[in-house]
Scaffold this motif. Sequence first.
Motif, PDB file in Angstrom:
ATOM      1  N   TYR A 230       0.847  -1.179   0.000  1.00 24.00           N
ATOM      2  CA  TYR A 230       0.000   0.000   0.000  1.00 24.00           C
ATOM      3  C   TYR A 230       0.893   1.242   0.000  1.00 24.00           C
ATOM      4  CZ  TYR A 230      -3.203   3.650   1.485  1.00 24.00           C
ATOM      5  OH  TYR A 230      -3.927   4.806   1.559  1.00 24.00           O
ATOM      6  N   ASN A 231       0.609   2.152  -0.894  1.00 23.25           N
ATOM      7  CA  ASN A 231       1.395   3.369  -1.071  1.00 23.25           C
ATOM      8  C   ASN A 231       2.776   3.114  -1.668  1.00 23.25           C
ATOM      9  OD1 ASN A 231       0.770   6.106  -0.921  1.00 23.25           O
ATOM     10  ND2 ASN A 231       2.175   6.432   0.787  1.00 23.25           N
ATOM     11  N   GLY A 232       2.964   1.903  -2.221  1.00 26.01           N
ATOM     12  CA  GLY A 232       4.203   1.605  -2.929  1.00 26.01           C
ATOM     13  C   GLY A 232       4.246   2.348  -4.261  1.00 26.01           C
ATOM     14  N   HIS A 247       0.842   6.458 -19.305  1.00 29.02           N
ATOM     15  CA  HIS A 247       0.007   7.168 -18.331  1.00 29.02           C
ATOM     16  C   HIS A 247      -1.423   6.616 -18.362  1.00 29.02           C
ATOM     17  CE1 HIS A 247      -2.279  10.416 -16.439  1.00 29.02           C
ATOM     18  NE2 HIS A 247      -1.132  10.885 -15.956  1.00 29.02           N
ATOM     19  N   CYS A 248      -1.950   6.408 -19.552  1.00 26.50           N
ATOM     20  CA  CYS A 248      -3.330   5.903 -19.690  1.00 26.50           C
ATOM     21  C   CYS A 248      -3.462   4.480 -19.155  1.00 26.50           C
ATOM     22  CB  CYS A 248      -3.763   5.954 -21.151  1.00 26.50           C
ATOM     23  SG  CYS A 248      -4.040   7.613 -21.786  1.00 26.50           S
ATOM     24  N   ILE A 249      -2.473   3.636 -19.437  1.00 24.83           N
ATOM     25  CA  ILE A 249      -2.510   2.251 -18.954  1.00 24.83           C
ATOM     26  C   ILE A 249      -2.463   2.221 -17.428  1.00 24.83           C
ATOM     27  CG2 ILE A 249      -1.328   0.021 -18.960  1.00 24.83           C
ATOM     28  CD1 ILE A 249      -0.170   0.868 -21.735  1.00 24.83           C
ATOM     29  N   MET A 250      -1.594   3.036 -16.843  1.00 21.55           N
ATOM     30  CA  MET A 250      -1.499   3.094 -15.387  1.00 21.55           C
ATOM     31  C   MET A 250      -2.785   3.624 -14.777  1.00 21.55           C
ATOM     32  SD  MET A 250       2.477   4.328 -14.915  1.00 21.55           S
ATOM     33  CE  MET A 250       2.439   4.293 -13.130  1.00 21.55           C
ATOM     34  N   GLN A 251      -3.352   4.609 -15.401  1.00 21.97           N
ATOM     35  CA  GLN A 251      -4.615   5.184 -14.918  1.00 21.97           C
ATOM     36  C   GLN A 251      -5.733   4.150 -14.962  1.00 21.97           C
ATOM     37  OE1 GLN A 251      -6.199   8.576 -17.195  1.00 21.97           O
ATOM     38  NE2 GLN A 251      -6.255   9.713 -15.267  1.00 21.97           N
ATOM     39  N   TYR A 255      -3.627   3.299 -10.674  1.00 17.57           N
ATOM     40  CA  TYR A 255      -2.471   3.944 -10.036  1.00 17.57           C
ATOM     41  C   TYR A 255      -2.770   5.415  -9.749  1.00 17.57           C
ATOM     42  CZ  TYR A 255       0.347  -0.169 -11.127  1.00 17.57           C
ATOM     43  OH  TYR A 255       0.840  -1.451 -11.197  1.00 17.57           O
ATOM     44  N   ARG A 256      -2.135   5.939  -8.727  1.00 21.26           N
ATOM     45  CA  ARG A 256      -2.423   7.296  -8.260  1.00 21.26           C
ATOM     46  C   ARG A 256      -1.211   8.220  -8.436  1.00 21.26           C
ATOM     47  NH1 ARG A 256      -2.572   6.901  -2.870  1.00 21.26           N
ATOM     48  NH2 ARG A 256      -1.617   4.830  -2.939  1.00 21.26           N
ATOM     49  N   ASN A 257      -1.503   9.514  -8.538  1.00 22.19           N
ATOM     50  CA  ASN A 257      -0.450  10.540  -8.642  1.00 22.19           C
ATOM     51  C   ASN A 257       0.557  10.222  -9.754  1.00 22.19           C
ATOM     52  OD1 ASN A 257      -1.645  11.742  -6.384  1.00 22.19           O
ATOM     53  ND2 ASN A 257      -0.299  10.655  -4.968  1.00 22.19           N
ATOM     54  N   THR A 271       7.919   7.225 -16.299  1.00 20.89           N
ATOM     55  CA  THR A 271       6.603   7.520 -15.712  1.00 20.89           C
ATOM     56  C   THR A 271       6.451   6.741 -14.414  1.00 20.89           C
ATOM     57  OG1 THR A 271       5.568   8.019 -17.842  1.00 20.89           O
ATOM     58  CG2 THR A 271       4.104   7.370 -16.060  1.00 20.89           C
ATOM     59  N   LEU A 272       5.930   7.395 -13.413  1.00 15.86           N
ATOM     60  CA  LEU A 272       5.782   6.766 -12.098  1.00 15.86           C
ATOM     61  C   LEU A 272       4.364   6.954 -11.576  1.00 15.86           C
ATOM     62  CD1 LEU A 272       5.875   9.233  -9.753  1.00 15.86           C
ATOM     63  CD2 LEU A 272       8.225   9.332 -10.595  1.00 15.86           C
ATOM     64  N   GLY A 273       3.991   6.094 -10.667  1.00 19.04           N
ATOM     65  CA  GLY A 273       2.678   6.190 -10.047  1.00 19.04           C
ATOM     66  C   GLY A 273       2.638   5.374  -8.773  1.00 19.04           C
ATOM     67  N   PHE A 274       1.769   5.768  -7.853  1.00 15.56           N
ATOM     68  CA  PHE A 274       1.628   5.046  -6.586  1.00 15.56           C
ATOM     69  C   PHE A 274       0.583   3.948  -6.707  1.00 15.56           C
ATOM     70  CE2 PHE A 274       3.728   8.897  -5.295  1.00 15.56           C
ATOM     71  CZ  PHE A 274       4.580   8.482  -4.283  1.00 15.56           C
ATOM     72  N   ALA A 275       0.742   2.927  -5.888  1.00 11.23           N
ATOM     73  CA  ALA A 275      -0.122   1.755  -5.940  1.00 11.23           C
ATOM     74  C   ALA A 275      -1.589   2.152  -5.825  1.00 11.23           C
ATOM     75  CB  ALA A 275       0.237   0.792  -4.818  1.00 11.23           C
ATOM     76  N   PRO A 276      -2.459   1.419  -6.531  1.00  9.00           N
ATOM     77  CA  PRO A 276      -3.899   1.693  -6.436  1.00  9.00           C
ATOM     78  C   PRO A 276      -4.402   1.490  -4.995  1.00  9.00           C
ATOM     79  CG  PRO A 276      -3.419   0.212  -8.248  1.00  9.00           C
ATOM     80  CD  PRO A 276      -2.159   0.318  -7.442  1.00  9.00           C
TER      81      PRO A 276
END
Length: 281
Positions: A230-232, A247-251, A255-257, A271-276
């Motif tokens: 969580y929050n990884g 970005h679209c695939i992660m969204q 994924y967040r932020n 591209t980076l993102g936080f765990a869903p």
Amino acid sequence: MNIRDWLQKATLILCNSSTPKLDAQIILSFVLGKSRTWLCAFDEISINHKKMVVLEQLLMRRMHGEPIAYLIGKCEFWSLTLSVTRDTIIPRCDTEILVEQALMYLHNKPLKVLDLGTGTGAIALAIASERPKCKVVGVDFIESVIKNAQNNAINLNITNVNFIVSYWFNNLPLNKFDLIVSNPPYVEPNSQYLNLGDIIFEPISALVSKENGLADLKIIIQTAVHWLKYNGLILLEHGWRQSEAVHCIMQKHGYRNIHTVKDYAGNPRVTLGFAPKLDSC
């Protein structure tokens, strides 16, 4: 022939290289086992016949475009000297962006890190060397690649990293990671980039991915949601024209932020993102 004359000749022969003089110096330094500074200071010393034979062979290979890293079997990444084999791509300077972003997140906490498609182990070893409290795991699907990465860790005396043979997540023991990083294959199969420079000598399996270069990125993004704490955080390198698609695939997978970081040339590269959130996995 002495050192000075050979360097002059080699520099002329390598005129199609972007760095002919440097290439010649690196080759000569490797064969003689001397530093480039030593070559400059003792450039009147003669080169014996046995060394000349090796030098001419390497010079011809470089003239035909073979990367210096493959000629001498090593390269520099993040101030680390890494052994390189023909089973691995040569770590690029732009990939250090991925390391920089990882270190900003990790600070110096005892966190778990996963490097997918580790190759030479460059990313995993760079992170492990800078964050000794972290436990880093690197995976690749080729056994010889993993052995080379393990040898790099031994030679560099980096002990907080472990390398495992696995196709992405398939052979990983059940675990959760604070950070997942990857520089996966992302070149389109029909890309003209594959015919340029050093690329033609590098393993196609480490470069090319189906679905316009996005197939492996999709697998990683979709599967990583089950392997992140969580929050990884997930950090992915990609082509400079793929940031919007990534970005679209992660969204799509919650994924967040999500945001993208540019490379040293100003191109969107990581591209980076936080765990869903748990309810969206």
